[in-house]
Structure formats: C-alpha cells, structure tokens
Design a protein around this motif. Structure first.
Motif, PDB file in Angstrom:
ATOM      1  N   GLN A 109       0.835  -1.187   0.000  1.00 25.10           N
ATOM      2  CA  GLN A 109       0.000   0.000   0.000  1.00 25.10           C
ATOM      3  C   GLN A 109       0.878   1.248   0.000  1.00 25.10           C
ATOM      4  N   VAL A 110       0.611   2.127  -0.944  1.00 25.51           N
ATOM      5  CA  VAL A 110       1.392   3.347  -1.067  1.00 25.51           C
ATOM      6  C   VAL A 110       0.854   4.404  -0.127  1.00 25.51           C
ATOM      7  N   GLN A 111       1.766   5.039   0.602  1.00 24.64           N
ATOM      8  CA  GLN A 111       1.380   6.151   1.465  1.00 24.64           C
ATOM      9  C   GLN A 111       2.390   7.273   1.349  1.00 24.64           C
ATOM     10  N   LEU A 112       1.883   8.474   1.255  1.00 21.77           N
ATOM     11  CA  LEU A 112       2.692   9.682   1.359  1.00 21.77           C
ATOM     12  C   LEU A 112       2.123  10.474   2.529  1.00 21.77           C
TER      13      LEU A 112
ATOM     14  N   ALA B 268       4.283  11.974  -5.738  1.00 16.66           N
ATOM     15  CA  ALA B 268       5.333  11.102  -6.253  1.00 16.66           C
ATOM     16  C   ALA B 268       4.927  10.618  -7.641  1.00 16.66           C
ATOM     17  N   THR B 269       5.858  10.692  -8.585  1.00 12.69           N
ATOM     18  CA  THR B 269       5.555  10.320  -9.965  1.00 12.69           C
ATOM     19  C   THR B 269       6.675   9.478 -10.555  1.00 12.69           C
ATOM     20  N   TYR B 270       6.273   8.384 -11.203  1.00 10.63           N
ATOM     21  CA  TYR B 270       7.201   7.564 -11.976  1.00 10.63           C
ATOM     22  C   TYR B 270       6.422   6.986 -13.146  1.00 10.63           C
ATOM     23  N   LYS B 271       6.762   7.378 -14.339  1.00 13.86           N
ATOM     24  CA  LYS B 271       6.051   6.975 -15.560  1.00 13.86           C
ATOM     25  C   LYS B 271       4.554   7.254 -15.366  1.00 13.86           C
ATOM     26  N   SER B 272       3.705   6.250 -15.444  1.00 14.17           N
ATOM     27  CA  SER B 272       2.270   6.468 -15.319  1.00 14.17           C
ATOM     28  C   SER B 272       1.779   6.384 -13.878  1.00 14.17           C
ATOM     29  N   TYR B 273       2.697   6.157 -12.972  1.00 12.29           N
ATOM     30  CA  TYR B 273       2.333   6.046 -11.563  1.00 12.29           C
ATOM     31  C   TYR B 273       2.411   7.425 -10.907  1.00 12.29           C
ATOM     32  N   ASN B 274       1.339   7.791 -10.199  1.00 12.20           N
ATOM     33  CA  ASN B 274       1.283   9.087  -9.534  1.00 12.20           C
ATOM     34  C   ASN B 274       0.513   8.955  -8.233  1.00 12.20           C
ATOM     35  N   TYR B 275       1.132   9.408  -7.157  1.00 11.18           N
ATOM     36  CA  TYR B 275       0.523   9.283  -5.834  1.00 11.18           C
ATOM     37  C   TYR B 275       0.554  10.623  -5.121  1.00 11.18           C
ATOM     38  N   TRP B 276      -0.431  10.807  -4.225  1.00 13.46           N
ATOM     39  CA  TRP B 276      -0.569  12.065  -3.488  1.00 13.46           C
ATOM     40  C   TRP B 276      -0.719  11.796  -2.004  1.00 13.46           C
TER      41      TRP B 276
END
Length: 115
Positions: free
Chosen positions: A1-4, A97-105
C-alpha cells in the motif's frame, strides 16, 4: 500500500520559516520524481517545487529564492524548506510522487501565514 504522509505545517508569522516533510512508503522512492503542490482556498492546485530522482530541482517563480526542495533517499523523505513566508503562501501543501504512469498524493498539510 502506497502512502505519502506530510507533516510540518502550522501557523507562522509573516517572515517566518517552516520545513515540511513527506515520508513515502510502498514505493521505490529513489526512482520517483517528487513534488510539492499547494492549493489555497478558491484557487487551483499549483506546483510549488519538484525534484527529479537524480536531484535536479525546479521552482515556481513565486517561491524561487525563498523555498528549497530536497530529498533523502535513505529516509524515503522529501522536504520543503520555506523561508520568508508571506500571507499569500497560505495553502494546503501536498506531496506528490511520480514515476512513468504512476502518480501518488499525500493528504496535505495546512500552512497558514498570519500575524
């Protein structure tokens, strides 16, 4: 699970300083470009600063010379050092956070500049 998870916001007087932190988990942090955005009431979200995975930085004209973005890949953390804060810097600040098509907030942290 991605968390910022952002922290470090608060109330500060004009001319003061704050340092925001954003800790990332669930991603390969070192390959991601990181950015800070802000959104003031009634305004669109705007880019404040960004930093590539190799450390190249970019700033909005309104914060250049006052704000500094940095990253510590060992701590999966991006920082925003904000100096000479002005009332117009009042906003919710978001980490991205961004990497290619991945973007998280992240969920945002409130910064209020007022006397």
């Amino acid at each position: 699970q991605v968390q910022l998870v952002e922290s470090g916001g608060g109330l500060v007087q004009p001319g003061g300083s704050l340092r925001l932190s954003c800790v990332a988990s669930g991603i390969g942090f070192s390959i991601y470009a990181m950015a800070w955005y802000r959104q003031a009431p009634g305004k669109q979200r705007e880019l404040v600063a960004d930093i590539t995975n190799y450390g190249s930085t970019n700033y909005a004209g309104s914060v250049k010379g006052r704000f500094t973005i940095s990253r510590d890949n060992a701590k999966n953390t991006v920082y925003l050092q904000m100096n000479s804060l002005q009332p117009e810097d009042t906003a919710v600040y978001y980490c991205s956070a961004t990497y290619k098509s991945y973007n998280y907030w992240g969920q945002g942290t409130q910064v209020t500049v007022s006397s």
